[in-house]
Design a protein around this motif. Structure first.
Motif, PDB file in Angstrom:
ATOM      1  N   HIS A 183      31.262  25.167  65.568  1.00  0.00           N
ATOM      2  CA  HIS A 183      31.597  24.699  64.327  1.00  0.00           C
ATOM      3  C   HIS A 183      32.808  23.533  64.583  1.00  0.00           C
ATOM      4  CE1 HIS A 183      33.607  24.523  60.201  1.00  0.00           C
ATOM      5  NE2 HIS A 183      32.544  23.903  60.164  1.00  0.00           N
ATOM      6  N   PHE A 184      33.850  23.794  65.217  1.00  0.00           N
ATOM      7  CA  PHE A 184      34.846  22.962  65.207  1.00  0.00           C
ATOM      8  C   PHE A 184      34.490  21.886  66.276  1.00  0.00           C
ATOM      9  CE2 PHE A 184      38.425  21.739  67.788  1.00  0.00           C
ATOM     10  CZ  PHE A 184      39.566  21.207  66.759  1.00  0.00           C
ATOM     11  N   ASN A 185      33.750  22.198  67.456  1.00  0.00           N
ATOM     12  CA  ASN A 185      33.262  20.996  68.299  1.00  0.00           C
ATOM     13  C   ASN A 185      32.245  20.113  67.493  1.00  0.00           C
ATOM     14  OD1 ASN A 185      35.031  21.626  70.291  1.00  0.00           O
ATOM     15  ND2 ASN A 185      33.754  23.417  71.123  1.00  0.00           N
ATOM     16  N   ALA A 186      31.454  20.688  66.581  1.00  0.00           N
ATOM     17  CA  ALA A 186      30.606  19.872  66.257  1.00  0.00           C
ATOM     18  C   ALA A 186      31.175  18.878  65.002  1.00  0.00           C
ATOM     19  CB  ALA A 186      29.439  20.739  65.170  1.00  0.00           C
ATOM     20  N   LEU A 187      32.090  19.353  64.418  1.00  0.00           N
ATOM     21  CA  LEU A 187      32.968  18.424  63.656  1.00  0.00           C
ATOM     22  C   LEU A 187      33.671  17.421  64.353  1.00  0.00           C
ATOM     23  CD1 LEU A 187      34.613  20.983  60.727  1.00  0.00           C
ATOM     24  CD2 LEU A 187      32.466  19.353  60.723  1.00  0.00           C
ATOM     25  N   GLN A 188      34.311  17.687  65.462  1.00  0.00           N
ATOM     26  CA  GLN A 188      34.810  16.708  66.412  1.00  0.00           C
ATOM     27  C   GLN A 188      33.763  15.589  66.518  1.00  0.00           C
ATOM     28  OE1 GLN A 188      36.751  18.942  69.368  1.00  0.00           O
ATOM     29  NE2 GLN A 188      38.745  18.222  68.653  1.00  0.00           N
ATOM     30  N   ASP A 189      32.560  16.121  67.150  1.00  0.00           N
ATOM     31  CA  ASP A 189      31.556  15.360  67.583  1.00  0.00           C
ATOM     32  C   ASP A 189      31.217  14.322  66.436  1.00  0.00           C
ATOM     33  OD1 ASP A 189      31.479  16.405  69.895  1.00  0.00           O
ATOM     34  OD2 ASP A 189      29.721  17.256  69.804  1.00  0.00           O
ATOM     35  N   LEU A 190      31.064  14.915  65.338  1.00  0.00           N
ATOM     36  CA  LEU A 190      30.620  14.202  64.082  1.00  0.00           C
ATOM     37  C   LEU A 190      31.771  13.180  63.714  1.00  0.00           C
ATOM     38  CD1 LEU A 190      29.070  16.809  61.615  1.00  0.00           C
ATOM     39  CD2 LEU A 190      27.930  15.033  62.968  1.00  0.00           C
ATOM     40  N   ARG A 191      33.100  13.410  63.869  1.00  0.00           N
ATOM     41  CA  ARG A 191      34.050  12.200  63.810  1.00  0.00           C
ATOM     42  C   ARG A 191      33.683  11.184  64.711  1.00  0.00           C
ATOM     43  NH1 ARG A 191      36.150  10.269  59.766  1.00  0.00           N
ATOM     44  NH2 ARG A 191      36.822  12.273  58.930  1.00  0.00           N
ATOM     45  N   LYS A 192      33.556  11.537  65.815  1.00  0.00           N
ATOM     46  CA  LYS A 192      33.558  10.627  66.848  1.00  0.00           C
ATOM     47  C   LYS A 192      32.218   9.641  66.569  1.00  0.00           C
ATOM     48  CE  LYS A 192      35.657  13.517  70.407  1.00  0.00           C
ATOM     49  NZ  LYS A 192      35.294  14.271  71.676  1.00  0.00           N
ATOM     50  N   ILE A 193      31.099  10.194  66.376  1.00  0.00           N
ATOM     51  CA  ILE A 193      29.751   9.588  66.036  1.00  0.00           C
ATOM     52  C   ILE A 193      30.076   8.624  65.014  1.00  0.00           C
ATOM     53  CG2 ILE A 193      27.547   9.718  65.283  1.00  0.00           C
ATOM     54  CD1 ILE A 193      27.273  12.439  67.096  1.00  0.00           C
ATOM     55  N   LEU A 194      30.520   9.199  63.979  1.00  0.00           N
ATOM     56  CA  LEU A 194      30.869   8.471  62.738  1.00  0.00           C
ATOM     57  C   LEU A 194      31.776   7.172  62.804  1.00  0.00           C
ATOM     58  CD1 LEU A 194      30.917  11.239  60.037  1.00  0.00           C
ATOM     59  CD2 LEU A 194      29.085   9.775  60.335  1.00  0.00           C
ATOM     60  N   ASP A 195      32.902   7.374  63.397  1.00  0.00           N
ATOM     61  CA  ASP A 195      33.701   6.351  63.965  1.00  0.00           C
ATOM     62  C   ASP A 195      33.193   5.211  64.838  1.00  0.00           C
ATOM     63  OD1 ASP A 195      35.821   7.379  62.474  1.00  0.00           O
ATOM     64  OD2 ASP A 195      36.876   8.721  64.376  1.00  0.00           O
ATOM     65  N   LYS A 196      32.395   5.837  65.743  1.00  0.00           N
ATOM     66  CA  LYS A 196      31.739   4.857  66.512  1.00  0.00           C
ATOM     67  C   LYS A 196      30.864   3.838  65.687  1.00  0.00           C
ATOM     68  CE  LYS A 196      29.055   4.834  70.780  1.00  0.00           C
ATOM     69  NZ  LYS A 196      28.479   5.557  71.778  1.00  0.00           N
ATOM     70  N   ASN A 197      30.069   4.746  64.854  1.00  0.00           N
ATOM     71  CA  ASN A 197      28.925   4.002  64.041  1.00  0.00           C
ATOM     72  C   ASN A 197      29.911   2.918  63.062  1.00  0.00           C
ATOM     73  OD1 ASN A 197      26.827   5.144  65.120  1.00  0.00           O
ATOM     74  ND2 ASN A 197      26.537   6.367  63.516  1.00  0.00           N
ATOM     75  N   ARG A 198      30.888   3.180  62.472  1.00  0.00           N
ATOM     76  CA  ARG A 198      31.853   2.328  61.798  1.00  0.00           C
ATOM     77  C   ARG A 198      32.328   1.179  62.464  1.00  0.00           C
ATOM     78  NH1 ARG A 198      36.048   5.576  60.239  1.00  0.00           N
ATOM     79  NH2 ARG A 198      34.558   6.887  59.049  1.00  0.00           N
ATOM     80  N   ASP A 199      32.790   1.563  63.796  1.00  0.00           N
ATOM     81  CA  ASP A 199      33.314   0.251  64.426  1.00  0.00           C
ATOM     82  C   ASP A 199      32.055  -0.528  64.938  1.00  0.00           C
ATOM     83  OD1 ASP A 199      35.679   1.682  64.579  1.00  0.00           O
ATOM     84  OD2 ASP A 199      35.586   2.227  66.677  1.00  0.00           O
ATOM     85  N   LYS A 200      30.993  -0.117  65.124  1.00  0.00           N
ATOM     86  CA  LYS A 200      29.861  -1.248  65.425  1.00  0.00           C
ATOM     87  C   LYS A 200      29.752  -1.928  64.053  1.00  0.00           C
ATOM     88  CE  LYS A 200      27.007   1.630  68.844  1.00  0.00           C
ATOM     89  NZ  LYS A 200      26.245   2.260  69.109  1.00  0.00           N
ATOM     90  N   LEU A 201      29.562  -1.259  62.984  1.00  0.00           N
ATOM     91  CA  LEU A 201      29.309  -2.060  61.588  1.00  0.00           C
ATOM     92  C   LEU A 201      30.175  -2.857  61.319  1.00  0.00           C
ATOM     93  CD1 LEU A 201      28.085   0.700  59.138  1.00  0.00           C
ATOM     94  CD2 LEU A 201      26.831  -1.040  59.963  1.00  0.00           C
ATOM     95  N   ASN A 202      31.464  -2.517  61.567  1.00  0.00           N
ATOM     96  CA  ASN A 202      32.685  -3.774  61.512  1.00  0.00           C
ATOM     97  C   ASN A 202      32.518  -4.853  62.384  1.00  0.00           C
ATOM     98  OD1 ASN A 202      33.694  -2.305  59.304  1.00  0.00           O
ATOM     99  ND2 ASN A 202      35.345  -1.219  60.765  1.00  0.00           N
ATOM    100  N   GLU A 203      31.882  -4.782  63.747  1.00  0.00           N
ATOM    101  CA  GLU A 203      32.176  -5.725  64.628  1.00  0.00           C
ATOM    102  C   GLU A 203      31.084  -6.537  64.350  1.00  0.00           C
ATOM    103  OE1 GLU A 203      30.905  -4.777  68.801  1.00  0.00           O
ATOM    104  OE2 GLU A 203      32.735  -3.562  68.981  1.00  0.00           O
ATOM    105  N   GLN A 204      29.531  -6.097  63.707  1.00  0.00           N
ATOM    106  CA  GLN A 204      28.511  -6.816  63.185  1.00  0.00           C
ATOM    107  C   GLN A 204      29.117  -7.703  62.216  1.00  0.00           C
ATOM    108  OE1 GLN A 204      25.480  -4.047  62.341  1.00  0.00           O
ATOM    109  NE2 GLN A 204      25.137  -3.841  64.720  1.00  0.00           N
ATOM    110  N   GLU A 205      29.733  -7.003  61.052  1.00  0.00           N
ATOM    111  CA  GLU A 205      30.055  -8.034  60.156  1.00  0.00           C
ATOM    112  C   GLU A 205      31.049  -8.974  60.332  1.00  0.00           C
ATOM    113  OE1 GLU A 205      31.904  -4.861  57.233  1.00  0.00           O
ATOM    114  OE2 GLU A 205      29.713  -4.037  56.923  1.00  0.00           O
ATOM    115  N   SER A 206      32.009  -8.778  61.170  1.00  0.00           N
ATOM    116  CA  SER A 206      32.845  -9.883  61.700  1.00  0.00           C
ATOM    117  C   SER A 206      32.284 -10.947  62.342  1.00  0.00           C
ATOM    118  CB  SER A 206      34.125  -9.144  62.357  1.00  0.00           C
ATOM    119  OG  SER A 206      33.726  -8.780  63.654  1.00  0.00           O
TER     120      SER A 206
END
Length: 101
Positions: free
Chosen positions: A77-100
């Motif tokens: 559970h703990f590791n899944a939450l860490q993975d989800l945070r990393k995946i969501l942060d990575k996706n957010r970074d990609k979106l911010n790049e595309q928007e800029s």
């Protein structure tokens, strides 16, 4: 800081079903992002997340269902939450790049 982020993600996952109550816009976006991120987890981590947040099972119940110890379930559970945070942060970074661009 990581623990706080994991707590925030944990709270978001707990309220995941609430977004199906007719809320739109940003909530649907978050729901879609979470569904996508969950799909990228290993099958065992995904199963723990699904059992905990969508079937509301306790760690003990999850352990019995997947044939692991409670400690292993807590770790998954703990590791899944860490993975989800990393995946969501990575996706957010990609979106911010595309928007800029």
């Amino acid at each position: 800081v990581i623990d706080k982020s994991l707590d925030d993600l944990d709270d978001t996952l707990k309220s995941f079903d609430d977004s199906a109550s007719g809320q739109g816009g940003k909530e649907n976006e978050i729901e879609d992002d979470l569904k996508e991120a969950i799909s990228h987890l290993s099958s065992l981590r995904r199963e723990v997340i699904m059992l905990k947040y969508f079937q509301d099972l306790s760690p003990k119940e999850i352990a019995a269902k997947i044939g692991r110890t409670v400690g292993a379930v807590n770790s998954l559970h703990f590791n899944a939450l860490q993975d989800l945070r990393k995946i969501l942060d990575k996706n957010r970074d990609k979106l911010n790049e595309q928007e800029s661009k």
